[in-house]
Design a protein around this motif. Structure first.
Motif, PDB file in Angstrom:
ATOM      1  N   ASP A  66       0.689  -1.130   0.023  1.00  0.00           N
ATOM      2  CA  ASP A  66      -0.144  -0.013   0.076  1.00  0.00           C
ATOM      3  C   ASP A  66       1.045   1.232   0.139  1.00  0.00           C
ATOM      4  O   ASP A  66       0.377   2.368   0.653  1.00  0.00           O
ATOM      5  CB  ASP A  66      -1.054   0.081   1.197  1.00  0.00           C
ATOM      6  CG  ASP A  66      -2.264   0.971   0.864  1.00  0.00           C
ATOM      7  OD1 ASP A  66      -2.745   1.106  -0.135  1.00  0.00           O
ATOM      8  OD2 ASP A  66      -2.784   1.614   2.135  1.00  0.00           O
ATOM      9  N   GLU A  79       2.769  -6.369   5.768  1.00  0.00           N
ATOM     10  CA  GLU A  79       4.009  -6.645   5.070  1.00  0.00           C
ATOM     11  C   GLU A  79       4.480  -8.087   5.357  1.00  0.00           C
ATOM     12  O   GLU A  79       5.347  -8.590   4.375  1.00  0.00           O
ATOM     13  CB  GLU A  79       5.002  -5.615   6.033  1.00  0.00           C
ATOM     14  CG  GLU A  79       5.077  -4.066   5.672  1.00  0.00           C
ATOM     15  CD  GLU A  79       3.832  -3.461   6.091  1.00  0.00           C
ATOM     16  OE1 GLU A  79       3.515  -2.420   6.065  1.00  0.00           O
ATOM     17  OE2 GLU A  79       3.296  -4.302   6.919  1.00  0.00           O
ATOM     18  N   ILE A 112      -1.532  -3.320   3.664  1.00  0.00           N
ATOM     19  CA  ILE A 112      -0.849  -2.947   4.754  1.00  0.00           C
ATOM     20  C   ILE A 112      -0.661  -4.341   5.538  1.00  0.00           C
ATOM     21  O   ILE A 112      -1.338  -4.616   6.785  1.00  0.00           O
ATOM     22  CB  ILE A 112      -1.294  -1.826   5.616  1.00  0.00           C
ATOM     23  CG1 ILE A 112      -1.725  -0.646   5.056  1.00  0.00           C
ATOM     24  CG2 ILE A 112      -0.381  -1.422   6.972  1.00  0.00           C
ATOM     25  CD1 ILE A 112      -2.451   0.362   5.645  1.00  0.00           C
ATOM     26  N   SER A 158       8.706  -2.034   0.619  1.00  0.00           N
ATOM     27  CA  SER A 158       7.810  -1.066   1.615  1.00  0.00           C
ATOM     28  C   SER A 158       9.116  -0.142   2.392  1.00  0.00           C
ATOM     29  O   SER A 158      10.114  -0.200   2.040  1.00  0.00           O
ATOM     30  CB  SER A 158       7.149  -1.972   3.041  1.00  0.00           C
ATOM     31  OG  SER A 158       6.591  -1.466   3.586  1.00  0.00           O
TER      32      SER A 158
END
Length: 312
Positions: free
Chosen positions: A33, A58, A56, A79
């Motif tokens: 995201d 990870e 969201i 990320s």
């Protein structure tokens, strides 16, 4: 005099992925995201069918990347460093590191140069964390030229790779026409005889600036760019340490477990040398403009110059 070109290495990451995507259909990019911030949105625009937004989540993203790797794909999981190395550590260790899968982790927004986002997002521990995973290659490029070359090298390398990129635009110090990137090989940018300055990431440019100031004082500093922290170029580090007799490491990361730790370990075993480690001194960062924070924590060229001079 023309102004020095500045590009954030996260931009370099996004551009390199798009370029590689056109060359290799097996490259798949995953994001949590944050495609706009990590710049993987550049790849997404060009190859939407090969971009996966995992939301969201990870840890789940790393699991998906591991699965893709077992199917012959070359996944780049992206990320912020804080979430890639910190939140997803267990999945990276057990699902990627343990089976030694061909997953590339693109960790952006590393170090205090994240700036106003503050201590919660300024990851100064990621190199130390990733160094503990057996078989993990760790790369921290200094500029746009090096970052794009690093992404290409990571794609060609078979095995897990952690790449560290920054948010702040940094000067382009390498000449693309003459630049050669090789995983595990440091680069001597300036020869010297009085002290060795070993730097990584955005601190390479700051160390070159410090070396200029030292030169004006009659101090000859050797400057080495260690873009690959693991595996470390022990041969180059040891040879330079024996040559100058004093070593300084500079990093936008904690001095515990990062470049300074890696160099200290190598030298203590092969060539005990008096050392100074410059970096985040067992402290959390704080919110503020990136450049102001770099100066506040003594990681700018002038501060490095002053610390090296006092050390000598």
């Amino acid at each position: 005099m023309s102004e020095v070109k500045k590009i954030a290495t996260r931009e370099s990451y996004g551009n390199a992925l798009a370029e590689l995507g056109a060359q290799n259909p097996n490259i798949v990019v995953l994001d949590a995201d944050l495609a706009g911030a990590t710049k993987t949105g550049i790849f997404k625009k060009a190859f939407p069918e090969r971009h996966i937004d995992c939301g969201i989540a990870e840890g789940n993203m790393m699991g998906v990347a591991a699965g893709l790797a077992t199917c012959g794909k070359i996944p780049f999981a992206s990320s912020f460093a804080m979430f890639a190395a910190g939140r997803a550590f267990e999945q990276i260790r057990n699902s990627i590191g343990y089976p030694h899968l061909n997953v590339k982790i693109g960790a952006t927004h590393a170090g205090i140069s994240v700036g106003e986002d503050g201590a919660t997002h300024q990851c100064n521990e990621d190199i130390a964390i990733m160094r503990t995973i057996p078989g993990m290659t760790i790369i921290c490029p200094a500029d746009d030229v090096e970052a794009r070359a690093a992404v290409k090298a990571a794609a060609e390398y078979v095995g897990p790779v952690y790449m560290r990129f920054g948010r702040l635009a940094v000067p382009v110090i390498n000449d693309e026409a003459n630049y050669k990137f090789e995983i595990g090989k440091g680069i001597t940018l300036k020869e010297g005889k009085d002290v060795t300055i070993i730097a990584t990431g955005l601190e390479v440019n700051e160390s070159l600036e410090a070396a200029k100031l030292l030169e004006a004082d009659g101090i000859s500093a050797e400057v080495i760019n260690i873009h690959t922290i693991k595996p470390l170029d022990k041969e180059l580090v040891v040879a330079s340490a024996k040559k100058t007799g004093k070593v300084v490491t500079v990093e936008e990361h904690s001095v515990i477990g990062g470049l300074g730790g890696a160099v200290a370990e190598a030298l203590s075993e092969e060539a005990p040398t008096k050392m100074l480690r410059i970096g985040m001194m067992d402290k959390f960062g704080q919110s503020g403009p990136a450049k102001a924070l770099i100066e506040y924590y003594g990681l700018d060229g002038k501060s490095i110059y002053e610390k090296v001079k006092a050390f000598l």
